[in-house]
Design an enzyme around this catalytic site. Structure first.
Site, short mmCIF file in Angstrom:
data_model
loop_
_atom_site.label_atom_id
_atom_site.label_comp_id
_atom_site.label_asym_id
_atom_site.label_seq_id
_atom_site.Cartn_x
_atom_site.Cartn_y
_atom_site.Cartn_z
N TYR A 143 7.48 -10.72 6.12
CA TYR A 143 7.03 -10.04 4.91
C TYR A 143 8.14 -8.68 4.74
CZ TYR A 143 4.01 -7.21 2.00
OH TYR A 143 3.51 -6.38 0.89
N ARG A 150 13.14 -8.04 -2.56
CA ARG A 150 12.20 -7.79 -4.00
C ARG A 150 12.68 -6.46 -4.52
NH1 ARG A 150 5.60 -8.13 -4.12
NH2 ARG A 150 5.78 -6.80 -2.08
N TYR A 203 4.03 3.47 0.41
CA TYR A 203 3.62 3.46 1.88
C TYR A 203 4.60 3.78 2.59
CZ TYR A 203 -0.03 -0.47 1.22
OH TYR A 203 -1.20 -1.17 0.78
N ARG A 216 -1.90 -1.88 -7.99
CA ARG A 216 -2.96 -2.76 -7.61
C ARG A 216 -3.86 -3.45 -8.59
NH1 ARG A 216 -2.67 -1.99 -2.28
NH2 ARG A 216 -1.91 -0.12 -1.43
N GLU A 322 -7.67 -11.14 2.01
CA GLU A 322 -7.23 -10.70 0.86
C GLU A 322 -8.10 -11.13 -0.26
OE1 GLU A 322 -2.86 -9.75 0.85
OE2 GLU A 322 -2.95 -10.75 -1.19
C1 3EB Z 1 -1.85 -4.27 0.55
O1 3EB Z 1 -2.60 -3.86 0.09
C2 3EB Z 1 -2.10 -5.80 1.09
O2 3EB Z 1 3.40 -7.39 -1.42
O3 3EB Z 1 2.96 -8.17 -3.34
C3 3EB Z 1 -1.40 -7.18 -1.47
C4 3EB Z 1 -0.90 -7.21 -2.76
C5 3EB Z 1 -0.62 -7.07 -0.57
C6 3EB Z 1 0.40 -7.82 -3.16
C7 3EB Z 1 2.65 -7.92 -2.44
C8 3EB Z 1 0.79 -7.28 -0.62
C9 3EB Z 1 1.08 -7.56 -1.80
O4 3EB Z 1 -0.61 -3.89 1.22
C10 3EB Z 1 -1.08 -6.77 0.95
#
Ligand code: 3EB
Length: 334
Positions: A143, A150, A203, A216, A322
């Site tokens: 990932y 990306r 992050y 989000r 998720e």
């Molecule tokens: C998170 O909140 C959970 O990498 O495109 C959620 C939605 C998550 C999209 C992405 C990853 C992605 O980090 C994982």
């Protein structure tokens, strides 16, 4: 233009020329695919009465079909839906970049080239699937390799990798190629963030050398319409996983996050308020055995809403589920 989302066990029996694209989720017995762009999500459907579900976006205008650099796409006026599937085996690892990283960067580069050429530059929503998402190879989880490729493609296309980024999900599916479906438009999306969470694009480095590039959620505006996309949402508060090992706790926390994004959507929406019970949900479940507990936890929160459950790996090893969701409103219904 109006966009309609339909879901059924079989693809519509007669093509109407108004199908923009969609997904085939589950393990269909018959391999035939419809003629429009379809993202294959070949993973067990949980608790469903059929082995597979076709989800299709229909336009009320005739669509134009195209193909470029392995992307199968269709567009109608100010909107384009496409799917690209790449086999990692076709990409060579280089010093410092795995085949998956290279394939991910290339997939997004091709998407951005297409969007620029078709003059629908705004990426609204992306669905990302890859195999063995939690597997570490050469010291980095897959990932995280995907995130590097990306992000590099976003930066290279001068789109920026923070703020105005698409709603998305990223899941692991056994045996899947790198599969990316996307919806893009001529008008910008209104990105949504979650006040309970650090934006994913911010992050800290403990989650990988590059942050994930997604928002989000998003409000998007095909003409005469407002669509709400809530990105894949998990049991994360701030930037940390909460309730590790507790699927009911994670489910409640993920729904608290969905509700928080919904609150942001309602603050920024040009239409009537959205409610948790009015959304269409897709729930990714790491362990099929957790289905019952998840269903029972969601029932009082979402009422009779449509929920499709899919067995998939979540992008952090300690996440058990998720949840993503969407809804469509006419801005006039205020
Ligand atoms: C998170 O909140 C959970 O990498 O495109 C959620 C939605 C998550 C999209 C992405 C990853 C992605 O980090 C994982």
């Amino acid at each position: 233009m109006a966009l309609q989302f339909v879901s059924s066990p079989s693809a519509v029996s007669r093509e109407t020329s108004r199908e923009l694209g969609g997904a085939l989720i589950g393990e269909p017995s018959n391999g035939a695919l419809p003629g429009w762009p379809v993202q294959r999500v070949f993973a067990p459907l949980l608790g469903a009465t059929s082995a597979a579900i076709h989800e299709t976006w229909l336009s009320d205008e005739p669509v134009i079909a195209g193909r470029s650099e392995d992307i199968v796409w269709r567009r109608a006026d100010g909107l384009l839906f496409g799917v690209i599937e790449l086999d990692e085996a076709d990409f060579s690892p280089t010093t410092g970049a795995s085949a998956l990283q290279t394939a991910s960067e290339e997939a997004y580069r091709r998407i951005f080239r297409l969007l620029d050429a078709e003059q629908v530059p705004h990426l609204w929503r992306v669905w990302n699937y890859l195999s063995a998402i939690n597997l570490e190879t050469d010291g980095l989880e897959r990932y995280r390799q995907f995130n590097i490729g990306r992000q590099d493609a976003f930066l290279e296309s001068r789109r920026g990798a923070t703020g105005n980024v698409p709603a998305a999900c990223a899941l692991g599916l056994a045996g899947s190629p790198l599969s990316i479906a996307f919806m893009a438009g001529a008008t910008p999306a209104v990105p949504l963030e979650n006040p309970r969470q650090v934006s994913a694009y911010n992050y800290p480095a403990e989650y990988g050398p590059r942050s994930p590039t997604f928002s989000r959620g998003a409000l998007v505006y095909p003409s005469g319409q407002e669509i709400l996309f809530i990105s894949g949402t998990a049991s994360i508060v701030g930037h940390e996983t909460v309730f590790p090992g507790d699927v009911v706790g994670q489910c409640r926390e993920a729904m608290a996050n969905v509700a928080a994004v919904l609150g942001e959507a309602n603050r920024l929406s040009r239409s009537a308020p959205y409610a948790l019970g009015d959304l269409a949900y897709r729930v990714y479940v790491r362990h099929a055995n957790d289905l019952r507990a998840i269903r029972e936890t969601l029932a009082p929160l979402v009422g009779a809403a449509d929920i499709v459950y899919v067995q998939a790996d979540i992008c952090r090893h300690d996440l058990l589920l998720e949840i993503e969701a969407m809804a469509s409103h006419s801005p006039e219904e205020t």
